[in-house]
Design an enzyme around this catalytic site. Structure first.
Site, PDB file in Angstrom:
ATOM      1  N   THR A   1       0.831  -1.213   0.000  1.00 58.54           N
ATOM      2  CA  THR A   1       0.000   0.000   0.000  1.00 58.54           C
ATOM      3  C   THR A   1       0.866   1.265   0.000  1.00 58.54           C
ATOM      4  OG1 THR A   1      -0.099  -0.378   2.377  1.00 58.54           O
ATOM      5  CG2 THR A   1      -2.065  -0.922   1.118  1.00 58.54           C
TER       6      THR A   1
ATOM      7  N   SER B   1      13.751  -6.361   5.718  1.00 59.52           N
ATOM      8  CA  SER B   1      14.303  -5.055   5.336  1.00 59.52           C
ATOM      9  C   SER B   1      15.740  -4.850   5.723  1.00 59.52           C
ATOM     10  CB  SER B   1      13.494  -3.921   5.971  1.00 59.52           C
ATOM     11  OG  SER B   1      12.301  -3.814   5.343  1.00 59.52           O
TER      12      SER B   1
ATOM     13  N   ASP C   1       9.806   0.777   4.628  1.00 63.54           N
ATOM     14  CA  ASP C   1      10.908   0.088   5.312  1.00 63.54           C
ATOM     15  C   ASP C   1      11.889   1.082   5.919  1.00 63.54           C
ATOM     16  OD1 ASP C   1       9.579  -2.019   4.246  1.00 63.54           O
ATOM     17  OD2 ASP C   1      11.151  -2.636   2.854  1.00 63.54           O
TER      18      ASP C   1
HETATM   19  C1  GAF Z   1       9.068  -4.007   0.268  1.00 60.40           C
HETATM   20  C2  GAF Z   1       9.207  -2.539  -0.070  1.00 60.40           C
HETATM   21  F1  GAF Z   1      10.490  -2.111   0.128  1.00 60.40           F
HETATM   22  C3  GAF Z   1       8.241  -1.681   0.738  1.00 60.40           C
HETATM   23  O1  GAF Z   1       8.305  -0.339   0.310  1.00 60.40           O
HETATM   24  C4  GAF Z   1       6.806  -2.210   0.613  1.00 60.40           C
HETATM   25  O2  GAF Z   1       6.252  -1.876  -0.637  1.00 60.40           O
HETATM   26  C5  GAF Z   1       6.764  -3.717   0.852  1.00 60.40           C
HETATM   27  O3  GAF Z   1       7.712  -4.416   0.059  1.00 60.40           O
HETATM   28  C6  GAF Z   1       5.396  -4.292   0.559  1.00 60.40           C
HETATM   29  O4  GAF Z   1       4.456  -3.780   1.441  1.00 60.40           O
HETATM   30  O5  GAF Z   1       9.441  -4.274   1.585  1.00 60.40           O
END
Ligand code: GAF
Length: 384
Positions: free
Chosen positions: A35, A125, A171
């Site tokens: 989102t 992340s 993230d």
């Molecule tokens: C990855 C991306 F880096 C985030 O920005 C986000 O879009 C996520 O996927 C999905 O929610 O972690």
């Protein structure tokens, strides 16, 4: 030996001086997936797994990097334009340096060691944590006076330019703004946010790692983003005021996107519903209703798997395996997808038994090892 002592030792061996230490955490996301780049809401939290950076200035314009994970070093010069390199890990650092240079920040050379316990490629992340730790460390070392929001934005840009992933802001935001015991309800359009207490009363956040390495750069993530943009463009032809899926209703999608392309319709529908679901999930959390929150997490998984199609059979297996377990009110895949971890709410006294059972069935089914972490919610980036 703790991480601080370990990275200090490595730094002294590599560079023969005493470094400053910084760390940035990985993250979980309770609900609100894919989102962020649709200007919607997310609900992440920083966890007790960190990327550490040890750093000291040099008197010349060279950047000397060393990764403890890869047991590998490399050298660059600030006098030459930086560009992405084939060995992946330096890119998250170089991308941040490049952004700082483009902003006109006065940098000079430095020695840097990177280490950490955020598992790589597990959807927690690690890349955002490297970017944030680098930004934080350089900001401190060269007194750049950047605030946290500026660092979040340039860390996100670094991912776009040096890792080739057009990621949203979740993230990096979570890694920089995390708060102990709280999730962050972030409006990814206005970047306004509030901290939501994560009072899990006898339950824990358990991350089950499929050990399938996700590869966000593998076009699929960027493709999802383009599909969402296409859906918005079609709605915009009739509603010019619309800017993103955030502004679009299910009935607009039915009228204006479904007749054109069923696949794009399904992608957009998931995002619109996920945004609504997040709002309700926050109410569940405020009421302390983990059963209601958990059932929304299962529903999110179904959408990510069948409508948005970013899951994989290993993630689906782990979510299915806990679905009817009364000790697990909620579970779903987490992050970009195609591998990595599931996030599970698990009653504390049931964690060990659950993992023991799953370990065998997961290995039988997939031939892969199942690993797990209990995530405690901690503060964001800082001195280590
Ligand atoms: C990855 C991306 F880096 C985030 O920005 C986000 O879009 C996520 O996927 C999905 O929610 O972690």
């Amino acid at each position: 030996m703790n991480m601080q002592n370990r990275i200090t030792d490595v730094f002294r061996n590599q560079f023969g001086s005493q470094p400053l230490l910084f760390r940035s955490p990985g993250r979980v996301n309770i609900i609100g997936e894919h989102t962020d780049y649709n200007e919607g809401f997310v609900l992440p939290a920083a966890i007790d797994k960190y990327i550490y950076i040890a750093i000291a200035p040099r008197t010349d314009k060279e950047i000397h990097l060393y990764s403890q994970d890869f047991r590998e070093g490399c050298v660059f010069s600030l006098d030459n334009a930086l560009s992405p390199v084939a060995a992946g890990w330096p890119n998250y650092i170089l991308g941040v340096v490049d952004q700082l240079q483009k902003k006109g920040c006065p940098l000079s050379g430095f020695n840097l060691v990177i280490d950490g316990d955020v598992p790589i490629g597990a959807g927690l992340s690690s890349s955002a944590a490297v970017e944030c730790a680098t930004a934080f460390a350089l900001n401190h070392l060269f007194s750049l006076q950047l605030d946290r929001m500026e660092m979040v934005k340039l860390a996100q840009q670094a991912e776009h330019t040096f890792a080739g992933v057009r990621c949203g802001i979740m993230d990096q935001f979570a890694s920089m703004f995390g708060k102990k015991g709280h999730a962050i309800k972030l409006d990814c359009r206005s970047l306004e946010y509030e901290y939501v207490p994560l009072d899990l009363k006898g339950y824990k956040i358990v991350l089950l790692n499929t050990n399938v390495k996700h590869n966000l750069a593998s076009t699929e993530y960027n493709t999802r983003r383009e599909q969402c943009e296409q859906g918005v463009a079609w709605v915009k032809e009739h509603h010019p005021e619309v800017k993103s899926l955030r502004d679009i209703t299910l009935s607009m999608l039915e009228q204006l996107v479904l007749p054109k392309d069923e696949l794009i319709y399904r992608r957009c529908k998931f995002i619109v519903e996920e945004n609504l679901r997040l709002q309700l999930a926050c109410e569940d959390l405020n009421r302390g209703d983990l059963i209601a929150l958990g059932s929304k997490m299962f529903r999110t998984h179904e959408g990510l798997s069948k409508e948005y199609e970013v899951s994989c059979k290993e993630l689906d297996f782990l979510v299915d395996a806990v679905k009817n377990n009364p000790a697990v009110p909620g579970a779903r895949m987490m992050g970009g997808g195609f591998g990595g971890c599931t996030i599970n709410l698990v009653r504390e006294d049931a964690i060990e038994g659950l993992v023991d059972n799953l370990r065998h069935s997961y290995e039988d089914q997939t031939g892969l090892k199942l690993t797990y972490y209990i995530a405690d919610i901690e503060d964001g980036s800082g001195l280590a």
